[in-house]
Design a protein around this motif. Structure first.
Motif, mmCIF file in Angstrom:
data_model
loop_
_atom_site.group_PDB
_atom_site.id
_atom_site.type_symbol
_atom_site.label_atom_id
_atom_site.label_comp_id
_atom_site.label_asym_id
_atom_site.label_seq_id
_atom_site.Cartn_x
_atom_site.Cartn_y
_atom_site.Cartn_z
ATOM 1 N N GLU A 111 -4.926 6.240 -10.671
ATOM 2 C CA GLU A 111 -6.539 6.080 -10.917
ATOM 3 C C GLU A 111 -6.854 6.639 -12.355
ATOM 4 O O GLU A 111 -6.019 7.082 -13.033
ATOM 5 N N VAL A 112 -7.805 5.843 -13.074
ATOM 6 C CA VAL A 112 -7.725 5.186 -14.002
ATOM 7 C C VAL A 112 -8.764 6.216 -14.729
ATOM 8 O O VAL A 112 -9.892 6.406 -13.717
ATOM 9 N N ALA A 113 -8.768 7.938 -15.093
ATOM 10 C CA ALA A 113 -9.731 8.647 -15.240
ATOM 11 C C ALA A 113 -9.989 8.892 -16.997
ATOM 12 O O ALA A 113 -8.979 8.310 -17.694
ATOM 13 N N ASP A 114 -11.366 9.028 -17.199
ATOM 14 C CA ASP A 114 -12.542 9.421 -18.140
ATOM 15 C C ASP A 114 -11.788 10.362 -18.708
ATOM 16 O O ASP A 114 -11.972 11.155 -18.200
ATOM 17 N N LYS B 288 -0.553 13.832 -7.227
ATOM 18 C CA LYS B 288 -1.756 15.470 -7.714
ATOM 19 C C LYS B 288 -1.322 15.289 -8.945
ATOM 20 O O LYS B 288 -0.700 16.162 -9.141
ATOM 21 N N SER B 289 -0.484 14.512 -10.208
ATOM 22 C CA SER B 289 -0.418 14.604 -11.255
ATOM 23 C C SER B 289 -0.890 13.604 -12.300
ATOM 24 O O SER B 289 -0.961 12.327 -11.491
ATOM 25 N N PHE B 290 -0.732 13.359 -13.225
ATOM 26 C CA PHE B 290 -1.301 12.681 -13.650
ATOM 27 C C PHE B 290 -0.170 12.274 -15.291
ATOM 28 O O PHE B 290 0.751 13.014 -14.545
ATOM 29 N N VAL B 291 -0.359 11.344 -15.822
ATOM 30 C CA VAL B 291 0.990 11.077 -16.296
ATOM 31 C C VAL B 291 1.072 11.573 -18.100
ATOM 32 O O VAL B 291 -0.333 11.755 -18.000
ATOM 33 N N THR C 58 2.651 15.386 -14.633
ATOM 34 C CA THR C 58 2.415 16.531 -14.694
ATOM 35 C C THR C 58 2.550 18.021 -14.109
ATOM 36 O O THR C 58 2.146 19.087 -14.204
ATOM 37 N N GLY C 59 2.971 17.370 -13.095
ATOM 38 C CA GLY C 59 2.999 18.143 -11.755
ATOM 39 C C GLY C 59 2.231 18.880 -11.100
ATOM 40 O O GLY C 59 1.842 19.883 -10.513
ATOM 41 N N GLY C 60 1.194 18.744 -11.729
ATOM 42 C CA GLY C 60 -1.048 19.060 -11.147
ATOM 43 C C GLY C 60 -1.639 18.519 -11.932
ATOM 44 O O GLY C 60 -1.786 17.338 -11.955
ATOM 45 N N THR C 61 -3.109 18.974 -11.342
ATOM 46 C CA THR C 61 -4.027 18.602 -11.488
ATOM 47 C C THR C 61 -4.949 18.222 -13.313
ATOM 48 O O THR C 61 -6.534 18.211 -13.273
ATOM 49 N N LYS C 62 -4.477 19.537 -14.067
ATOM 50 C CA LYS C 62 -4.959 19.911 -15.040
ATOM 51 C C LYS C 62 -4.480 18.658 -16.144
ATOM 52 O O LYS C 62 -2.946 18.289 -16.614
ATOM 53 N N LEU C 63 -5.625 18.666 -16.871
ATOM 54 C CA LEU C 63 -5.562 17.901 -17.578
ATOM 55 C C LEU C 63 -5.343 17.992 -19.650
ATOM 56 O O LEU C 63 -6.725 18.976 -19.317
ATOM 57 N N ASP D 40 0.591 -1.073 0.256
ATOM 58 C CA ASP D 40 -0.145 -0.071 -0.577
ATOM 59 C C ASP D 40 0.706 1.197 -0.356
ATOM 60 O O ASP D 40 0.535 2.278 -0.595
ATOM 61 N N ASN D 41 2.196 1.562 0.566
ATOM 62 C CA ASN D 41 2.716 2.478 0.553
ATOM 63 C C ASN D 41 3.627 2.855 -0.533
ATOM 64 O O ASN D 41 5.006 3.475 -0.331
ATOM 65 N N TRP D 42 3.578 2.024 -1.811
ATOM 66 C CA TRP D 42 4.288 2.390 -2.919
ATOM 67 C C TRP D 42 3.638 3.340 -4.033
ATOM 68 O O TRP D 42 2.846 2.619 -4.960
ATOM 69 N N VAL D 43 3.285 4.768 -3.153
ATOM 70 C CA VAL D 43 2.536 5.422 -3.745
ATOM 71 C C VAL D 43 2.621 5.966 -5.526
ATOM 72 O O VAL D 43 1.692 6.126 -5.899
ATOM 73 N N SER D 44 4.411 5.567 -5.882
ATOM 74 C CA SER D 44 4.512 6.364 -6.866
ATOM 75 C C SER D 44 4.303 5.490 -7.940
ATOM 76 O O SER D 44 4.033 5.614 -8.986
#
Length: 106
Positions: free
Chosen positions: A25-28, A42-45, A55-60, A17-21
């Motif tokens: 989550e799969v987002a639409d 809090k980053s997208f690939v 991305t260094g942020g939540t903007k997709l 569980d602690n392998w956070v990297s």
């Protein structure tokens, strides 16, 4: 199947569980595409013109939109903006394929 986290070989059922990297989550992303989001960072690939990165942020943006290509039990992820697939190299780094259409698996 097995893979490596921080150079330690491990089986899929050994994920901690602690392998956070390595947790996403799969987002639409719309239009049949997905995005991969890491809630801890809090980053997208995203695929850029030279690399795969967070991305260094939540903007997709379209750099983070991927089409899932069915490989008959496995998948490939294709980015239409750069017309490339996400690729894992033999030395373990994540990279981009050469230019390939989404129906032309590298």
């Amino acid at each position: 199947s097995s893979w490596a986290v921080n150079s330690y070989k491990c089986a899929v059922n050994q994920m901690q569980d602690n392998w956070v990297s390595v947790q996403f989550e799969v987002a639409d992303a719309g239009m049949g595409q997905i995005a991969l989001y890491n809630p801890h960072f809090k980053s997208f690939v995203a695929m850029t013109n030279s690399e795969i990165k967070g991305t260094g942020g939540t903007k997709l943006t379209d750099e983070g939109h991927f089409t899932v290509v069915d490989m008959g039990g496995n998948i490939a992820l294709h980015n239409a903006k750069y017309n490339r697939f996400i690729a894992l190299r033999s030395h373990g780094s994540v990279d981009r394929s050469g230019v390939k259409d989404g129906d032309a698996i590298p």
